[in-house]
Design a protein around this motif. Structure first.
Motif: not given
Length: 173
Positions: A59-80
């Motif tokens: 029932r859970l189908n998870f998909s992502t589209d995260i370009p490499d250039k986004c991966l080093n972005q600093q985000i508040p931890n545990m926000i997602l």
């Protein structure tokens, strides 16, 4: 879920316990004002999702589209994580069908835009939760970035979207 696995699949249960402890260790090791790279956050999200996939199966189908250039972005931890948890709670939990939960990231006009979307039943969503997770995220973003416009919520006919816009950072590992 893990408890029932101890009977049906002890090896997988052991794997899940390790993932759960790694997830919790990560969660507890960061101050709420700290930031982490999107890559680190995504690795932790994967642990969480592996556990949820045991619970919800196909029932859970998870998909992502995260370009490499986004991966080093600093985000508040545990926000997602609470946004993914919401997507599962409001999308997958009430469905007997497969539900798509998507995580996308793009760079746009000096921002990194992270969108989490899920299919949902508009009639079922009213019965659960008061949006405390969403208001907590909004408050955290406001405290960290001193802006009130960084989280957007869109409830369309069958798709719920949470969009976080974060000022772009350059951080190289």
């Amino acid at each position: 879920s893990i408890s029932s696995l101890t009977i049906t699949n002890p090896d997988m249960a052991q794997d899940m316990v390790i993932k759960l402890s790694d997830f919790l260790r990560y969660s507890l090791s960061h101050d709420k004002n700290e930031k982490a790279s999107l890559k680190q956050e995504f690795q932790n999200l994967k642990r969480y999702l592996d556990i949820e996939k045991i619970r919800f199966g196909k029932r859970l189908n998870f998909s992502t589209d995260i370009p490499d250039k986004c991966l080093n972005q600093q985000i508040p931890n545990m926000i997602l994580q609470p946004l993914i948890e919401n997507a599962i709670k409001h999308g997958v939990y009430h469905s007997t069908e497969e539900v798509l939960v998507e995580l996308k990231c793009i760079e746009k006009e000096g921002f990194v835009v992270i969108e989490i979307s899920n299919e949902y039943d508009p009639d079922a969503i009213k019965k659960v939760g008061e949006g405390i997770g969403l208001s907590n995220i909004k408050k955290r973003l406001q405290l960290i970035y001193h802006r009130q416009d960084l989280l957007e919520i869109h409830a369309e006919k069958m798709i719920f979207r949470a969009i976080i816009r974060l000022p772009k950072t350059q951080h190289h590992e």
